[in-house]
Write a protein that holds these residues in place. Sequence first.
Motif, PDB file in Angstrom:
ATOM      1  N   PHE A   1      31.391 -31.826  16.279  1.00 50.93           N
ATOM      2  CA  PHE A   1      31.302 -32.740  16.021  1.00 50.93           C
ATOM      3  C   PHE A   1      31.402 -34.074  16.655  1.00 50.93           C
ATOM      4  O   PHE A   1      30.725 -35.428  16.625  1.00 50.93           O
ATOM      5  CB  PHE A   1      30.808 -33.196  14.757  1.00 50.93           C
ATOM      6  N   SER A   2      31.777 -34.026  17.617  1.00 50.52           N
ATOM      7  CA  SER A   2      32.089 -35.106  18.991  1.00 50.52           C
ATOM      8  C   SER A   2      31.982 -34.756  20.489  1.00 50.52           C
ATOM      9  O   SER A   2      32.051 -33.495  20.770  1.00 50.52           O
ATOM     10  CB  SER A   2      33.355 -35.915  19.170  1.00 50.52           C
ATOM     11  N   THR A   3      31.656 -35.401  21.734  1.00 54.41           N
ATOM     12  CA  THR A   3      31.585 -34.752  23.404  1.00 54.41           C
ATOM     13  C   THR A   3      32.441 -35.197  23.615  1.00 54.41           C
ATOM     14  O   THR A   3      32.812 -34.917  24.289  1.00 54.41           O
ATOM     15  CB  THR A   3      30.533 -36.148  23.788  1.00 54.41           C
TER      16      THR A   3
ATOM     17  N   GLY B   1      33.977 -39.192  22.590  1.00 55.12           N
ATOM     18  CA  GLY B   1      33.239 -38.256  22.084  1.00 55.12           C
ATOM     19  C   GLY B   1      32.851 -39.630  20.870  1.00 55.12           C
ATOM     20  O   GLY B   1      33.453 -40.647  20.606  1.00 55.12           O
ATOM     21  N   PHE B   2      31.480 -39.758  20.199  1.00 53.21           N
ATOM     22  CA  PHE B   2      31.102 -41.181  20.303  1.00 53.21           C
ATOM     23  C   PHE B   2      31.476 -40.718  18.675  1.00 53.21           C
ATOM     24  O   PHE B   2      31.507 -39.804  17.865  1.00 53.21           O
ATOM     25  CB  PHE B   2      29.355 -40.537  19.758  1.00 53.21           C
TER      26      PHE B   2
ATOM     27  N   SER C   1      30.115 -45.857  15.174  1.00 56.25           N
ATOM     28  CA  SER C   1      28.728 -45.485  14.615  1.00 56.25           C
ATOM     29  C   SER C   1      27.988 -45.237  15.621  1.00 56.25           C
ATOM     30  O   SER C   1      26.823 -45.824  16.130  1.00 56.25           O
ATOM     31  CB  SER C   1      27.886 -45.568  13.037  1.00 56.25           C
ATOM     32  N   ASP C   2      28.835 -45.369  16.973  1.00 53.46           N
ATOM     33  CA  ASP C   2      27.425 -45.666  18.289  1.00 53.46           C
ATOM     34  C   ASP C   2      26.383 -44.322  18.483  1.00 53.46           C
ATOM     35  O   ASP C   2      26.281 -44.206  19.664  1.00 53.46           O
ATOM     36  CB  ASP C   2      28.371 -45.712  19.297  1.00 53.46           C
ATOM     37  N   GLY C   3      26.865 -43.280  17.621  1.00 56.61           N
ATOM     38  CA  GLY C   3      25.954 -42.154  18.152  1.00 56.61           C
ATOM     39  C   GLY C   3      26.584 -41.188  17.229  1.00 56.61           C
ATOM     40  O   GLY C   3      27.490 -40.679  16.451  1.00 56.61           O
TER      41      GLY C   3
ATOM     42  N   THR D   1      32.104 -28.465  20.058  1.00 55.53           N
ATOM     43  CA  THR D   1      30.456 -29.159  20.676  1.00 55.53           C
ATOM     44  C   THR D   1      30.192 -29.206  19.505  1.00 55.53           C
ATOM     45  O   THR D   1      30.703 -30.188  18.870  1.00 55.53           O
ATOM     46  CB  THR D   1      29.463 -27.805  20.375  1.00 55.53           C
ATOM     47  N   CYS D   2      28.605 -30.405  19.631  1.00 51.75           N
ATOM     48  CA  CYS D   2      28.363 -30.993  18.964  1.00 51.75           C
ATOM     49  C   CYS D   2      27.140 -31.096  18.588  1.00 51.75           C
ATOM     50  O   CYS D   2      26.610 -31.565  18.240  1.00 51.75           O
ATOM     51  CB  CYS D   2      28.873 -32.953  18.969  1.00 51.75           C
TER      52      CYS D   2
END
Length: 361
Positions: free
Chosen positions: A112-114, A302-303, A187-189, A81-82
């Motif tokens: 920390f990422s999708t 994932g971003f 750093s897109d999200g 999960t993020c």
Amino acid sequence: MNKVGIISYGVSLPKKRLAVEEIIELWQNSSLDLIKNKQGVKERGVLGFDEDCNTFSVAAAKEAFKQNGNAKEIGALYYGTCTNPYDSRPSSTIVQEALDMDYTTKCVDVQFSTKSGTTAMINAMAMVGSGISDKAMAIGVDTINRHTAPGDLLEPYASSGACAVVLGTEEVIATIDGIESYSFDLSDGFRVEGERYIRSGMLLGSAKNEVGLYANTVKAGQNLMKKLGSKPEDYKYAVFQQNTPRTSYGIAGKLGFTKEQVAPSIYADAIGDTGSASAMIGLAKVLDVAKPGDKILVVSYGFGAGADAIALTVTDAINQIRGKAKTIQSLVENKTMVDYKTAIKSEYKYIRHSYPLNAYL
């Protein structure tokens, strides 16, 4: 040793839904035509007052156990999960306890990422393949809606949901034929320490997708197919990250897949972006209708974390688990519409005092 693969799966989705018209009518910050017709999203999921990543995860795991297996057989639990409900406490042990798994279960949070869900799945596969665990569970889950600010341009898409898969070597319904990852820093999200809401380090639009989502997913998918000696037409189904339906179709086009290969996995039109659960729920939706021998390519994103690609082949055992758990389509159709003010209230986005009574209570 038999090939490692999925032996069961389960999904949990929010029952409450919010029409995108409600959001656009209030904020007037985007085009309804862009969201509904071009991105393909009509509604997004809304959190209940008592729902978070852990409640969705437990519900998804219970659905998986309806198909095959039980909690006591799980030797390792990977939770991806993020949007963990806690900043500095694992959720895997909470889920372990809620499901009454054995205390010897190896619990790991992948955060920390999708793409944390597919990364959890790859790690669970490794645990089974190494012989450390006979069976391992991987969970992909997120509450993107809870961590998207009111008025944010991504608010019409932000949703929540979970998918749990059990991996093993016996009674496998879909073997894992190969995996690949492709990642670089971007750093897109992101969400910094102490902040609730996800922010973007780039402007929204096609340029952001080109340097992030497309650059990573296309490479991961191409590299895996090259490794396996396969090509797009070898796969019956293709499943991609679906922030929106257009995202999936965009990745498909760049990798050489057709709309027909992708369409059976689409659910974001009625749910929205489920983050770390996105690609896994799409895979589950495909498994609901797949037949023995069908090949499936899954690519998540994932971003800031890149992409995972997983190739699978459906086996005859798929017929043994049919009808034992809720189908993903039935979960999508089971809904209660709410208005915007109710959505904001149930997701605790109205500003209020931490201690509403007085200084001491």
